[in-house]
Design an enzyme around this catalytic site. Structure first.
Site, PDB file in Angstrom:
ATOM      1  N   ASN A 110      57.649  -1.215  39.715  1.00 42.60           N
ATOM      2  CA  ASN A 110      56.899  -1.897  39.609  1.00 42.60           C
ATOM      3  C   ASN A 110      54.604  -1.615  39.384  1.00 42.60           C
ATOM      4  O   ASN A 110      53.958  -1.019  40.431  1.00 42.60           O
ATOM      5  CB  ASN A 110      56.324  -3.168  40.114  1.00 42.60           C
ATOM      6  CG  ASN A 110      56.128  -4.523  39.555  1.00 42.60           C
ATOM      7  OD1 ASN A 110      55.784  -5.044  38.841  1.00 42.60           O
ATOM      8  ND2 ASN A 110      55.016  -5.660  40.337  1.00 42.60           N
ATOM      9  N   HIS A 112      51.209  -3.235  40.616  1.00 43.75           N
ATOM     10  CA  HIS A 112      50.346  -4.368  40.802  1.00 43.75           C
ATOM     11  C   HIS A 112      49.036  -4.507  40.752  1.00 43.75           C
ATOM     12  O   HIS A 112      48.718  -3.567  40.742  1.00 43.75           O
ATOM     13  CB  HIS A 112      51.125  -4.603  41.842  1.00 43.75           C
ATOM     14  CG  HIS A 112      50.858  -5.902  42.301  1.00 43.75           C
ATOM     15  ND1 HIS A 112      51.142  -7.186  42.362  1.00 43.75           N
ATOM     16  CD2 HIS A 112      50.181  -5.837  43.587  1.00 43.75           C
ATOM     17  CE1 HIS A 112      50.349  -8.013  42.963  1.00 43.75           C
ATOM     18  NE2 HIS A 112      50.137  -7.708  43.816  1.00 43.75           N
ATOM     19  N   SER A 139      48.820  -0.263  42.524  1.00 47.74           N
ATOM     20  CA  SER A 139      49.354   0.396  43.199  1.00 47.74           C
ATOM     21  C   SER A 139      50.561   0.718  41.746  1.00 47.74           C
ATOM     22  O   SER A 139      51.015  -0.416  41.389  1.00 47.74           O
ATOM     23  CB  SER A 139      50.190  -0.528  43.778  1.00 47.74           C
ATOM     24  OG  SER A 139      48.779  -0.960  45.170  1.00 47.74           O
ATOM     25  N   ASP A 148      56.905  -7.890  45.105  1.00 50.88           N
ATOM     26  CA  ASP A 148      55.700  -7.146  45.177  1.00 50.88           C
ATOM     27  C   ASP A 148      55.339  -6.139  46.972  1.00 50.88           C
ATOM     28  O   ASP A 148      54.506  -6.098  47.459  1.00 50.88           O
ATOM     29  CB  ASP A 148      53.949  -7.792  45.400  1.00 50.88           C
ATOM     30  CG  ASP A 148      53.587  -7.842  43.523  1.00 50.88           C
ATOM     31  OD1 ASP A 148      54.419  -7.329  43.105  1.00 50.88           O
ATOM     32  OD2 ASP A 148      53.199  -9.453  43.872  1.00 50.88           O
TER      33      ASP A 148
HETATM   34  C1  GAR Z   1      48.849  -6.468  35.058  1.00 48.02           C
HETATM   35  O1  GAR Z   1      47.329  -6.450  35.949  1.00 48.02           O
HETATM   36  C2  GAR Z   1      49.754  -6.217  35.917  1.00 48.02           C
HETATM   37  O2  GAR Z   1      49.704  -5.109  37.269  1.00 48.02           O
HETATM   38  C3  GAR Z   1      49.812  -7.439  35.925  1.00 48.02           C
HETATM   39  O3  GAR Z   1      50.363  -8.417  35.221  1.00 48.02           O
HETATM   40  C4  GAR Z   1      49.176  -7.672  34.097  1.00 48.02           C
HETATM   41  C5  GAR Z   1      50.220  -7.168  33.253  1.00 48.02           C
HETATM   42  O4  GAR Z   1      49.380  -6.470  31.713  1.00 48.02           O
HETATM   43  N1  GAR Z   1      51.239  -7.071  37.357  1.00 48.02           N
HETATM   44  C6  GAR Z   1      51.533  -8.009  38.526  1.00 48.02           C
HETATM   45  O5  GAR Z   1      50.754  -9.244  38.829  1.00 48.02           O
HETATM   46  C7  GAR Z   1      52.779  -8.017  39.016  1.00 48.02           C
HETATM   47  N2  GAR Z   1      52.767  -8.850  40.117  1.00 48.02           N
HETATM   48  P1  GAR Z   1      49.765  -6.277  30.788  1.00 48.02           P
HETATM   49  O6  GAR Z   1      50.982  -7.180  30.109  1.00 48.02           O
HETATM   50  O7  GAR Z   1      48.904  -6.314  29.747  1.00 48.02           O
HETATM   51  O8  GAR Z   1      50.727  -5.226  30.871  1.00 48.02           O
END
Ligand code: GAR
Length: 322
Positions: A110, A112, A139, A148
């Site tokens: 994942n 994060h 990360s 997470d």
């Molecule tokens: C990203 O910033 C990712 O790190 C976060 O969601 C966003 C997705 O953007 N993920 C989390 O918060 C997971 N806990 P994207 O759809 O443009 O890749």
């Protein structure tokens, strides 16, 4: 070129991290390919991006609160059908049931948007700014049952600037995410072919058994059980098979009959280490996809039992009774 690892990407929204993974995989040297893109939201913009790129997209109806188990069972079926080796979560905003994670243990990663272990969950950038941190960041980590959480594979720190808002910081962190994720995923899927990583894994399992120590055997890393002077080998690293470079561990089986049966029934896994002549050493290949490390651990334990002095095997036999 070697077989590329088959990665499925799960997302819920925009899918910019999915796109970063997909674009990186266009390089023919990239060690993974994206074989499936799916998620919990059939209308997610990211699915349209994946489709435009010719990736296989599976749209599943969003799970109703009471149908979460069915949703994850259907998703699992799609992943298995496609022969996925790994799952990369890219903004997949749903808590994954423990049994699903257990089935894919160590094979889900994942990204994060924080420097874990700081700021799990949502609103990470606001928290980093409010805490007066000098850096936010992102990360990539292995997914475990805790949200997470799980071992961090790689991170990028992003400086927080005077006047930064959660939005302005998120924008720069996202640039870092797009660079970090493809790199971390590539390193993660190749580490299982890296002889040094494989050997470290065998060492960890071998040394977890009672009274074991490292000692080389004919120049190979190996592990013995028993005292320094009279210990016996129960595991030996093996770097070659049929003239090709491959990484394996030799362990003791019960003898020629079992050896022949193992090599016959699963020739991709087991081999006869010719160099050792007719012996009870069997080779277990470790540089294949999806090595079951619990199974390797059981082999090491069995091999350990076959040669360990009675005073040690007696103890473990007694422990087995409970
Ligand atoms: C990203 O910033 C990712 O790190 C976060 O969601 C966003 C997705 O953007 N993920 C989390 O918060 C997971 N806990 P994207 O759809 O443009 O890749």
């Amino acid at each position: 070129m070697a077989r590329r690892a088959r990665v499925a990407v799960l997302l819920s929204g925009r899918g910019s991290n999915m796109a970063a993974l997909l674009y990186a995989a266009k390089d023919e040297d990239c060690p993974y390919e994206v074989v499936l893109v799916s998620g919990d939201n059939p209308d997610a913009a990211g699915l349209r991006v994946a489709e435009a790129e010719g990736a296989r997209v599976v749209r599943l109806p969003p799970p109703k609160p009471t149908e979460k188990a069915q949703f994850f069972a259907a998703l699992n079926g799609e992943l298995k059908n496609e022969g996925a080796d790994y799952i990369a979560l890219a903004g997949f905003m749903r808590i994954i049931p423990v049994d699903f994670i257990t089935q894919w243990a160590g094979r889900i990663v994942n990204i994060h948007p924080s420097l874990l272990p700081k700021y799990k969950g949502l609103d990470t950038h606001r928290q980093a700014i409010a805490a007066g941190d000098r850096f936010g960041g992102c990360s990539v980590h292995i997914v475990t049952a805790e949200v997470d959480d799980g071992p961090v594979l790689a991170q990028t720190a992003v400086a927080i600037m005077p006047g930064d808002t959660p939005e302005s910081l998120a924008e720069r962190v996202l640039i870092a995410e797009h660079q970090l994720y493809p790199r971390a995923l590539a390193a993660f899927v190749t580490r299982e072919n890296d002889p040094a990583w494989i050997e470290a894994k065998v060492a960890e399992l071998a040394l977890a058994l009672p009274e074991t120590r490292f000692k080389t055997s004919h120049g190979s890393s190996a592990w013995r059980v028993g005292s320094e002077s009279s210990g016996k080998f129960f595991a030996i690293m093996w770097k070659r098979f049929h003239g090709e470079d491959s990484t394996a561990v030799l362990v003791k089986c019960s003898g020629q009959d079992e050896l022949a049966q193992l090599v016959d029934s699963e020739p991709d896994i087991y081999f006869r280490p010719a160099y050792y002549g007719p012996s009870d050493w069997v080779g277990v290949r470790l540089d294949r996809p999806n090595v079951d490390w619990d199974h390797v651990g059981q082999w090491l334990q069995r091999s350990w039992r076959a040669v360990a002095p009675p005073r040690l095997t007696k103890l473990t036999r007694a422990a087995d009774q409970f």
